[in-house]
Enzyme design. Structure first.
Site, PDB file in Angstrom:
ATOM      1  N   ARG A  89     -18.058  38.952  29.897  1.00 29.48           N
ATOM      2  CA  ARG A  89     -16.994  38.543  28.984  1.00 29.48           C
ATOM      3  C   ARG A  89     -17.187  39.321  27.682  1.00 29.48           C
ATOM      4  O   ARG A  89     -18.280  39.327  27.116  1.00 29.48           O
ATOM      5  CB  ARG A  89     -17.102  37.050  28.722  1.00 29.48           C
ATOM      6  CG  ARG A  89     -16.050  36.596  27.784  1.00 29.48           C
ATOM      7  CD  ARG A  89     -16.116  35.123  27.535  1.00 29.48           C
ATOM      8  NE  ARG A  89     -14.938  34.753  26.786  1.00 29.48           N
ATOM      9  CZ  ARG A  89     -14.821  33.636  26.108  1.00 29.48           C
ATOM     10  NH1 ARG A  89     -15.799  32.776  26.096  1.00 29.48           N
ATOM     11  NH2 ARG A  89     -13.726  33.375  25.445  1.00 29.48           N
ATOM     12  N   HIS A 178      -8.460  33.950  24.250  1.00 34.45           N
ATOM     13  CA  HIS A 178      -8.393  33.102  25.450  1.00 34.45           C
ATOM     14  C   HIS A 178      -7.611  33.824  26.553  1.00 34.45           C
ATOM     15  O   HIS A 178      -7.054  33.174  27.447  1.00 34.45           O
ATOM     16  CB  HIS A 178      -7.684  31.756  25.188  1.00 34.45           C
ATOM     17  CG  HIS A 178      -8.402  30.834  24.256  1.00 34.45           C
ATOM     18  ND1 HIS A 178      -7.738  30.060  23.321  1.00 34.45           N
ATOM     19  CD2 HIS A 178      -9.709  30.538  24.102  1.00 34.45           C
ATOM     20  CE1 HIS A 178      -8.606  29.332  22.651  1.00 34.45           C
ATOM     21  NE2 HIS A 178      -9.818  29.614  23.094  1.00 34.45           N
ATOM     22  N   HIS A 204      -3.411  26.239  26.064  1.00 32.86           N
ATOM     23  CA  HIS A 204      -4.868  26.158  26.220  1.00 32.86           C
ATOM     24  C   HIS A 204      -5.369  25.337  25.032  1.00 32.86           C
ATOM     25  O   HIS A 204      -5.431  25.834  23.904  1.00 32.86           O
ATOM     26  CB  HIS A 204      -5.467  27.575  26.225  1.00 32.86           C
ATOM     27  CG  HIS A 204      -6.965  27.601  26.284  1.00 32.86           C
ATOM     28  ND1 HIS A 204      -7.671  28.077  27.363  1.00 32.86           N
ATOM     29  CD2 HIS A 204      -7.900  27.211  25.375  1.00 32.86           C
ATOM     30  CE1 HIS A 204      -8.964  27.966  27.127  1.00 32.86           C
ATOM     31  NE2 HIS A 204      -9.130  27.450  25.922  1.00 32.86           N
ATOM     32  N   LEU A 205      -5.668  24.064  25.278  1.00 31.73           N
ATOM     33  CA  LEU A 205      -6.018  23.146  24.187  1.00 31.73           C
ATOM     34  C   LEU A 205      -7.443  22.654  24.381  1.00 31.73           C
ATOM     35  O   LEU A 205      -7.716  21.853  25.284  1.00 31.73           O
ATOM     36  CB  LEU A 205      -5.042  21.962  24.163  1.00 31.73           C
ATOM     37  CG  LEU A 205      -3.543  22.305  24.200  1.00 31.73           C
ATOM     38  CD1 LEU A 205      -2.703  21.033  24.222  1.00 31.73           C
ATOM     39  CD2 LEU A 205      -3.149  23.188  23.026  1.00 31.73           C
ATOM     40  N   GLY A 206      -8.333  23.173  23.552  1.00 30.11           N
ATOM     41  CA  GLY A 206      -9.730  22.745  23.640  1.00 30.11           C
ATOM     42  C   GLY A 206     -10.269  22.615  22.239  1.00 30.11           C
ATOM     43  O   GLY A 206      -9.542  22.237  21.321  1.00 30.11           O
ATOM     44  N   GLY A 208     -11.177  25.261  20.611  1.00 23.66           N
ATOM     45  CA  GLY A 208     -10.257  26.304  20.141  1.00 23.66           C
ATOM     46  C   GLY A 208      -8.976  26.151  20.952  1.00 23.66           C
ATOM     47  O   GLY A 208      -9.053  25.843  22.137  1.00 23.66           O
ATOM     48  N   ARG A 237     -10.879  24.788  13.075  1.00 21.64           N
ATOM     49  CA  ARG A 237     -10.105  25.874  12.435  1.00 21.64           C
ATOM     50  C   ARG A 237      -8.787  25.332  11.897  1.00 21.64           C
ATOM     51  O   ARG A 237      -8.139  24.523  12.561  1.00 21.64           O
ATOM     52  CB  ARG A 237      -9.813  26.992  13.430  1.00 21.64           C
ATOM     53  CG  ARG A 237     -11.042  27.714  13.938  1.00 21.64           C
ATOM     54  CD  ARG A 237     -10.638  28.954  14.735  1.00 21.64           C
ATOM     55  NE  ARG A 237     -11.767  29.497  15.452  1.00 21.64           N
ATOM     56  CZ  ARG A 237     -11.862  29.561  16.793  1.00 21.64           C
ATOM     57  NH1 ARG A 237     -10.870  29.120  17.552  1.00 21.64           N
ATOM     58  NH2 ARG A 237     -12.931  30.076  17.354  1.00 21.64           N
ATOM     59  N   ASP A 279     -14.342  16.585  17.681  1.00 22.57           N
ATOM     60  CA  ASP A 279     -14.206  16.243  19.091  1.00 22.57           C
ATOM     61  C   ASP A 279     -13.034  15.271  19.277  1.00 22.57           C
ATOM     62  O   ASP A 279     -13.020  14.191  18.681  1.00 22.57           O
ATOM     63  CB  ASP A 279     -15.520  15.616  19.584  1.00 22.57           C
ATOM     64  CG  ASP A 279     -15.542  15.481  21.086  1.00 22.57           C
ATOM     65  OD1 ASP A 279     -14.665  14.786  21.626  1.00 22.57           O
ATOM     66  OD2 ASP A 279     -16.422  16.082  21.719  1.00 22.57           O
ATOM     67  N   PHE A 280     -12.090  15.676  20.114  1.00 21.51           N
ATOM     68  CA  PHE A 280     -10.867  14.874  20.266  1.00 21.51           C
ATOM     69  C   PHE A 280     -11.140  13.471  20.815  1.00 21.51           C
ATOM     70  O   PHE A 280     -10.392  12.547  20.526  1.00 21.51           O
ATOM     71  CB  PHE A 280      -9.848  15.618  21.144  1.00 21.51           C
ATOM     72  CG  PHE A 280      -9.070  16.654  20.378  1.00 21.51           C
ATOM     73  CD1 PHE A 280      -9.637  17.891  20.084  1.00 21.51           C
ATOM     74  CD2 PHE A 280      -7.790  16.396  19.914  1.00 21.51           C
ATOM     75  CE1 PHE A 280      -8.933  18.842  19.350  1.00 21.51           C
ATOM     76  CE2 PHE A 280      -7.067  17.341  19.189  1.00 21.51           C
ATOM     77  CZ  PHE A 280      -7.641  18.569  18.907  1.00 21.51           C
ATOM     78  N   GLU A 330      -6.650  19.459  29.781  1.00 24.70           N
ATOM     79  CA  GLU A 330      -6.947  18.978  31.137  1.00 24.70           C
ATOM     80  C   GLU A 330      -7.260  17.487  31.161  1.00 24.70           C
ATOM     81  O   GLU A 330      -6.998  16.817  32.158  1.00 24.70           O
ATOM     82  CB  GLU A 330      -8.170  19.726  31.709  1.00 24.70           C
ATOM     83  CG  GLU A 330      -7.886  21.184  32.009  1.00 24.70           C
ATOM     84  CD  GLU A 330      -9.157  21.993  32.232  1.00 24.70           C
ATOM     85  OE1 GLU A 330     -10.195  21.419  32.619  1.00 24.70           O
ATOM     86  OE2 GLU A 330      -9.112  23.224  32.002  1.00 24.70           O
ATOM     87  N   GLU A 380     -12.325  30.546  33.548  1.00 27.84           N
ATOM     88  CA  GLU A 380     -12.470  31.907  33.021  1.00 27.84           C
ATOM     89  C   GLU A 380     -13.506  32.699  33.811  1.00 27.84           C
ATOM     90  O   GLU A 380     -13.339  33.898  34.051  1.00 27.84           O
ATOM     91  CB  GLU A 380     -12.846  31.854  31.540  1.00 27.84           C
ATOM     92  CG  GLU A 380     -11.697  31.314  30.696  1.00 27.84           C
ATOM     93  CD  GLU A 380     -12.088  30.981  29.269  1.00 27.84           C
ATOM     94  OE1 GLU A 380     -12.122  31.886  28.451  1.00 27.84           O
ATOM     95  OE2 GLU A 380     -12.339  29.800  28.972  1.00 27.84           O
TER      96      GLU A 380
HETATM   97  P1  AMP Z   1     -13.143  23.043  25.434  1.00 29.59           P
HETATM   98  O1  AMP Z   1     -13.253  23.804  24.142  1.00 29.59           O
HETATM   99  O2  AMP Z   1     -12.086  23.563  26.344  1.00 29.59           O
HETATM  100  O3  AMP Z   1     -14.471  22.839  26.111  1.00 29.59           O
HETATM  101  O4  AMP Z   1     -12.644  21.568  25.020  1.00 29.59           O
HETATM  102  C1  AMP Z   1     -13.435  20.719  24.238  1.00 29.59           C
HETATM  103  C2  AMP Z   1     -12.568  19.591  23.701  1.00 29.59           C
HETATM  104  O5  AMP Z   1     -12.011  18.846  24.791  1.00 29.59           O
HETATM  105  C3  AMP Z   1     -13.334  18.602  22.837  1.00 29.59           C
HETATM  106  O6  AMP Z   1     -12.650  18.372  21.613  1.00 29.59           O
HETATM  107  C4  AMP Z   1     -13.307  17.339  23.668  1.00 29.59           C
HETATM  108  O7  AMP Z   1     -13.270  16.217  22.865  1.00 29.59           O
HETATM  109  C5  AMP Z   1     -12.027  17.487  24.433  1.00 29.59           C
HETATM  110  N1  AMP Z   1     -12.034  16.563  25.576  1.00 29.59           N
HETATM  111  C6  AMP Z   1     -12.788  16.602  26.682  1.00 29.59           C
HETATM  112  N2  AMP Z   1     -12.543  15.521  27.455  1.00 29.59           N
HETATM  113  C7  AMP Z   1     -11.613  14.763  26.808  1.00 29.59           C
HETATM  114  C8  AMP Z   1     -10.947  13.526  27.082  1.00 29.59           C
HETATM  115  N3  AMP Z   1     -11.193  12.851  28.187  1.00 29.59           N
HETATM  116  N4  AMP Z   1     -10.060  13.091  26.178  1.00 29.59           N
HETATM  117  C9  AMP Z   1      -9.808  13.769  25.041  1.00 29.59           C
HETATM  118  N5  AMP Z   1     -10.397  14.945  24.739  1.00 29.59           N
HETATM  119  C10 AMP Z   1     -11.288  15.440  25.609  1.00 29.59           C
END
Ligand code: AMP
Length: 396
Positions: A89, A178, A204-206, A208, A237, A279-280, A330, A380
Site C-alpha cells: 500500500r 481511500h 467510505h465512513l470510518g 477517516g 479531522r 470513536d462513533f 458498515e 483494501e
Molecule cells: P475504520 O476507520 O473504518 O476502522 O472505522 C472506525 C470507526 O468505526 C470508529 O469511529 C468506530 O467507532 C466506528 N464503528 C465501528 N463499529 C461501530 C458500530 N457498531 N457503531 C458505530 N460506529 C462503529
C-alpha cells in the site's frame, strides 16, 4: 497464489498473506515499535502470538514476518518460495500513477518524487518496499496507490480555483484518498448491480471518511483533496474549512501553520464537536445518555455526508446506487438511517428492518426504492492482492 500484502508506516508494518482469488487470509499481523524496540503480533485464524523482537529497521521487521510465516509451529507456509509476490500500500501516487505498478527503479523514483505530496506516508511506504527488496531479492513487488482510483476525475473536479502556477509547478490539485477501498467497493457494487454502467455514490465512513462519485466504474469526483483533511468532518479531522479560519487562529494564538494543521487533523472533527471521543460508538452512547454536544456531532456528520450525496447526485446527473462502507458505514445502522433521512426526494428509500445489519454485505433499500442502497464491507487488502496478482501474472 499467495500474495503478501504490506502496509508500512513509519514505526509499524501490517501484513496479510492471502489468496487473491478466494480472499482467504492464511495469516496476518502487525510489527510495532520499529526503530524503538520491536513487537510482532501474528494471527492465524483465532490463534494469536506476540513476540518481542529487536527491529531497528523495517528490514528486521520483514525478516521477522518471513520467519514466523515459515515457522514449523506458528507458520502457514514451508518456505518463502511459496510467496508469489508482495503488494504494497502506497499513500500518494501524485499525478504519476493512475494505476498500480510493478516496482522497479523508475517506480521507486516516482514514489520518491511524490514525497512532497505525502511527506509522512510515502517515506515509510518506501522503507517497506526497500526492506522487502533487501530480504526477498528478486521477488515480484507491486505498489498500489491510495490516490490512483481517483485519477479519472475530470479537470473541473480536480483543479482548485487558485493561480495555475501552483498546479503547473507544484502539482497542487485534488487527488483524493481511500482509492483502494473505493475501487474495491465499486467493483463489488458492479457485481451486485449486474452491470458496469450505473451511477454510484460511495460513502467510505470510518475514522477517516470520504465519498466518491463513480460513473460506469470511473471516479468522477471525491471529497478528500490534496490531503485527507478535506471533505466531510471525520473522527479527528475538521473536513472542509474556510482557509481564513486557519489564518485567524494562527494570528490570534501565535500558532505556526504546522501547529494549526495538526489541530485541524488531530484535534477536530467529531472529537472536537462532541468533546467525548473520536470513536462513533462512544459518541452514539453519549448522545443516547442525553449529551447535546455528542448529538450535535452525529447530526453534523450525517448532515455533511447527506450534503455530499446531494452534490454528487447533481454531479453525476442522478444516482442508481448508494453504498456504505468502512467502520461506521458498515456497522452503524443508526448513522445510515440518519444520513438517508431526507434523501427521499432523490429516490432513496431505506428499509429500516433490512438496515438493522452490521458488518455484512446487504441490500438495505426498500423494494420500491429507485436508488439501491447497499452495505458492502470494504477489503483494501484483497484489492491490493488482486491488483498485485493481475500485474504479476500479466508480466509473466
Ligand atoms: P475504520 O476507520 O473504518 O476502522 O472505522 C472506525 C470507526 O468505526 C470508529 O469511529 C468506530 O467507532 C466506528 N464503528 C465501528 N463499529 C461501530 C458500530 N457498531 N457503531 C458505530 N460506529 C462503529
Amino acid at each position: 497464489m499467495n500474495i503478501l500484502v504490506i502496509n508500512a508506516g513509519s514505526s509499524s508494518l501490517k501484513y496479510q498473506l492471502m489468496d487473491p482469488e478466494t480472499g482467504a487470509v492464511s495469516a496476518k499481523g502487525l510489527c510495532e515499535r520499529i526503530g524503538i524496540d520491536g513487537r510482532l503480533t501474528h494471527k492465524v485464524g483465532d490463534k494469536k502470538v506476540v513476540k518481542e523482537l529487536a527491529m531497528p529497521t523495517h528490514s528486521e521487521a520483514i525478516t521477522a514476518v518471513l520467519e514466523i510465516l515459515v515457522d514449523p509451529v506458528e507458520g502457514v507456509i514451508k518456505s518463502t518460495d511459496e510467496i508469489d509476490a508482495v503488494g504494497h500500500r502506497v499513500l500518494h501516487g501524485g499525478m504519476k500513477f493512475s494505476d498500480s505498478c510493478i516496482i522497479d527503479d523508475a517506480c521507486i523514483k516516482a514514489i520518491e518524487d511524490c514525497i512532497p505530496l505525502g511527506p509522512l506516508h510515502n517515506p515509510a511506504n518506501l522503507m517497506g518496499i526497500r526492506a522487502c527488496q533487501k530480504v526477498m531479492p528478486g521477488k515480484p513487488q507491486v505498489a498500489v496507490f491510495d490516490t490512483a482510483f481517483h485519477m479519472t476525475m475530470p479537470a473541473k473536479a480536480y483543479r482548485y480555483a487558485i493561480p495555475k502556477e501552483y498546479y503547473e509547478n507544484d502539482d497542487i490539485r485534488r487527488y483524493g484518498f481511500h482509492g483502494t477501498s473505493h475501487k474495491y467497493v465499486s467493483r463489488r457494487a458492479a457485481a451486485l448491480m449486474g452491470t458496469k454502467e450505473f451511477k454510484l455514490i460511495n460513502c467510505h465512513l470510518g475514522n477517516g471518511s470520504s465519498l466518491s462519485a463513480v460513473k460506469d466504474g470511473k471516479c468522477q469526483d471525491t471529497s478528500m483533496g490534496l490531503s485527507p483533511l478535506a471533505g466531510v468532518c471525520m473522527g479527528t479531522r475538521s473536513g472542509d474549512i474556510d482557509a481564513c479560519v486557519v489564518q485567524f487562529i494562527m494570528n490570534r494564538y501565535g500558532m505556526s501553520a504546522d501547529e494549526c494543521l495538526n489541530m485541524l487533523n488531530k484535534k477536530s472533527g467529531v472529537l472536537a464537536l462532541s468533546g467525548v471521543s473520536s470513536d462513533f460508538r462512544d459518541i452514539e452512547n453519549a448522545a443516547e445518555e442525553g449529551n447535546a454536544d455528542a448529538a450535535l456531532a452525529l447530526d453534523k456528520f450525517a448532515y455533511e455526508v447527506r450534503k455530499y450525496i446531494g452534490a454528487y447526485a447533481a454531479a453525476l446527473g442522478g444516482c442508481d446506487c448508494l453504498v456504505f462502507t468502512a467502520g461506521v458505514g458498515e456497522n452503524s445502522a443508526e448513522m445510515r438511517e440518519r444520513i438517508c433521512e431526507g434523501l427521499e426526494y432523490m429516490g432513496v428509500k431505506l428499509d429500516k428492518a433490512k438496515n438493522k445489519i452490521r458488518g455484512e454485505e446487504a441490500l438495505i433499500s426498500a423494494e420500491d426504492s429507485k436508488v439501491k442502497v447497499w452495505v458492502i464491507p470494504t477489503n483494501e487488502e484483497l484489492m491490493i492482492a488482486q491488483d498485485t496478482a493481475e500485474l504479476v501474472n500479466a508480466a509473466k
